[in-house]
Design a protein around this motif. Structure first.
Motif, PDB file in Angstrom:
ATOM      1  N   TYR A 183       0.834  -1.195   0.000  1.00 36.21           N
ATOM      2  CA  TYR A 183       0.000   0.000   0.000  1.00 36.21           C
ATOM      3  C   TYR A 183       0.873   1.251   0.000  1.00 36.21           C
ATOM      4  O   TYR A 183       2.068   1.181   0.274  1.00 36.21           O
ATOM      5  N   SER A 184       0.254   2.362  -0.307  1.00 37.47           N
ATOM      6  CA  SER A 184       0.923   3.658  -0.237  1.00 37.47           C
ATOM      7  C   SER A 184       0.343   4.403   0.953  1.00 37.47           C
ATOM      8  O   SER A 184      -0.869   4.492   1.092  1.00 37.47           O
ATOM      9  N   ASP A 185       1.220   4.930   1.800  1.00 35.52           N
ATOM     10  CA  ASP A 185       0.721   5.619   2.988  1.00 35.52           C
ATOM     11  C   ASP A 185       0.940   7.128   2.953  1.00 35.52           C
ATOM     12  O   ASP A 185       0.478   7.834   3.840  1.00 35.52           O
ATOM     13  N   ARG A 186       1.628   7.620   1.923  1.00 38.25           N
ATOM     14  CA  ARG A 186       1.797   9.071   1.800  1.00 38.25           C
ATOM     15  C   ARG A 186       2.045   9.428   0.343  1.00 38.25           C
ATOM     16  O   ARG A 186       2.821   8.764  -0.351  1.00 38.25           O
ATOM     17  N   VAL A 187       1.382  10.480  -0.110  1.00 36.15           N
ATOM     18  CA  VAL A 187       1.560  10.987  -1.471  1.00 36.15           C
ATOM     19  C   VAL A 187       1.893  12.467  -1.355  1.00 36.15           C
ATOM     20  O   VAL A 187       1.160  13.216  -0.696  1.00 36.15           O
ATOM     21  N   GLN A 188       2.977  12.889  -1.980  1.00 33.92           N
ATOM     22  CA  GLN A 188       3.385  14.289  -1.963  1.00 33.92           C
ATOM     23  C   GLN A 188       3.464  14.817  -3.387  1.00 33.92           C
ATOM     24  O   GLN A 188       4.267  14.331  -4.175  1.00 33.92           O
ATOM     25  N   GLY A 209       5.787  14.258  -8.019  1.00 37.44           N
ATOM     26  CA  GLY A 209       6.248  14.171  -6.638  1.00 37.44           C
ATOM     27  C   GLY A 209       6.625  12.763  -6.239  1.00 37.44           C
ATOM     28  O   GLY A 209       7.089  11.977  -7.058  1.00 37.44           O
ATOM     29  N   LYS A 210       6.402  12.462  -4.959  1.00 34.97           N
ATOM     30  CA  LYS A 210       6.819  11.186  -4.388  1.00 34.97           C
ATOM     31  C   LYS A 210       5.634  10.445  -3.786  1.00 34.97           C
ATOM     32  O   LYS A 210       4.756  11.051  -3.184  1.00 34.97           O
ATOM     33  N   VAL A 211       5.659   9.145  -3.949  1.00 36.58           N
ATOM     34  CA  VAL A 211       4.645   8.276  -3.354  1.00 36.58           C
ATOM     35  C   VAL A 211       5.378   7.318  -2.424  1.00 36.58           C
ATOM     36  O   VAL A 211       6.192   6.503  -2.872  1.00 36.58           O
ATOM     37  N   ARG A 212       5.130   7.458  -1.114  1.00 45.06           N
ATOM     38  CA  ARG A 212       5.766   6.542  -0.168  1.00 45.06           C
ATOM     39  C   ARG A 212       4.956   5.253  -0.152  1.00 45.06           C
ATOM     40  O   ARG A 212       3.753   5.251   0.121  1.00 45.06           O
ATOM     41  N   THR A 213       5.626   4.167  -0.455  1.00 46.42           N
ATOM     42  CA  THR A 213       4.978   2.871  -0.606  1.00 46.42           C
ATOM     43  C   THR A 213       5.540   1.916   0.443  1.00 46.42           C
ATOM     44  O   THR A 213       6.707   2.002   0.818  1.00 46.42           O
ATOM     45  N   VAL A 214       4.704   1.010   0.909  1.00 48.27           N
ATOM     46  CA  VAL A 214       5.075   0.073   1.963  1.00 48.27           C
ATOM     47  C   VAL A 214       4.775  -1.350   1.513  1.00 48.27           C
ATOM     48  O   VAL A 214       3.697  -1.625   0.985  1.00 48.27           O
ATOM     49  N   ALA A 215       5.723  -2.235   1.711  1.00 42.18           N
ATOM     50  CA  ALA A 215       5.500  -3.672   1.561  1.00 42.18           C
ATOM     51  C   ALA A 215       5.608  -4.236   2.978  1.00 42.18           C
ATOM     52  O   ALA A 215       6.691  -4.306   3.547  1.00 42.18           O
ATOM     53  N   GLU A 216       4.469  -4.564   3.560  1.00 41.56           N
ATOM     54  CA  GLU A 216       4.399  -5.012   4.952  1.00 41.56           C
ATOM     55  C   GLU A 216       4.351  -6.536   5.004  1.00 41.56           C
ATOM     56  O   GLU A 216       3.404  -7.152   4.515  1.00 41.56           O
ATOM     57  N   VAL A 217       5.375  -7.127   5.582  1.00 43.28           N
ATOM     58  CA  VAL A 217       5.490  -8.575   5.689  1.00 43.28           C
ATOM     59  C   VAL A 217       4.944  -9.006   7.043  1.00 43.28           C
ATOM     60  O   VAL A 217       5.349  -8.472   8.074  1.00 43.28           O
ATOM     61  N   ARG A 218       4.021  -9.962   7.025  1.00 42.07           N
ATOM     62  CA  ARG A 218       3.471 -10.519   8.261  1.00 42.07           C
ATOM     63  C   ARG A 218       3.675 -12.027   8.246  1.00 42.07           C
ATOM     64  O   ARG A 218       3.298 -12.699   7.299  1.00 42.07           O
TER      65      ARG A 218
END
Length: 165
Positions: free
Chosen positions: A70-75, A87-96
């Protein structure tokens, strides 16, 4: 701007589920090199969603290990003139990962994170659709907690994608 987040997360999900260079083959190679057995991450376990552990476990049957993208911040920094978004899209790959005993869980999570970062390393540069990944990322490991099959650990691989549209 919400479309920018969807585009970036979708591209990362496609890279992670790629049958030739995604998590499956990379994780198999890591396991062989480390001399350990580790459960693979199926393509259907890479989910484009940002949801807390408790909610996911209540709403559906979760098969661990799982990777949430998911992306949690868009600038929108307006770096390029005359563009709607630049701009920049902060993206997260969350491993569970989850298992019944605490022993070995942290090592498994580290191997899964290694697989995610190797896929990202192999995909530095131009991603098309106005996206560019420079290769930098940050990894955050959460402490082991109760959840999943008995104990659960979460790690987040956080990175920025430059986007211009």
């Amino acid at each position: 701007m919400a479309q920018a987040a969807s585009i970036a997360a979708g591209k990362v999900g496609a890279m992670l589920t790629d049958s030739t260079a995604g998590l499956g083959p990379v994780l198999a190679e890591i396991a062989v090199n480390a001399g350990v057995e580790i459960a693979g991450i199926a393509a259907e376990s890479v989910i484009a969603q940002n949801a807390p552990v408790a909610l996911m476990e209540k709403s559906s049957a979760v098969k661990y290990p799982v990777v949430l993208v998911y992306s949690d911040r868009v600038q929108n920094l307006l770096i390029e003139e005359f563009r709607n978004f630049s701009g920049k899209v902060r993206t997260v790959a969350e491993v569970r990962a989850s298992q019944d005993r605490i022993e070995g869980l942290e090592e498994s999570v580290r191997l899964y994170v290694d697989a995610v970062t190797q896929v990202l390393d192999a995909n530095r540069g131009d991603w098309g659709q106005g996206m560019f990944f420079t290769g930098g990322y940050e990894v955050k490991f959460d402490p082991v907690q109760h959840g999943g099959r008995n104990v659960l650990q979460v790690a987040k691989v956080i990175f920025e994608v430059d986007l211009s549209s």
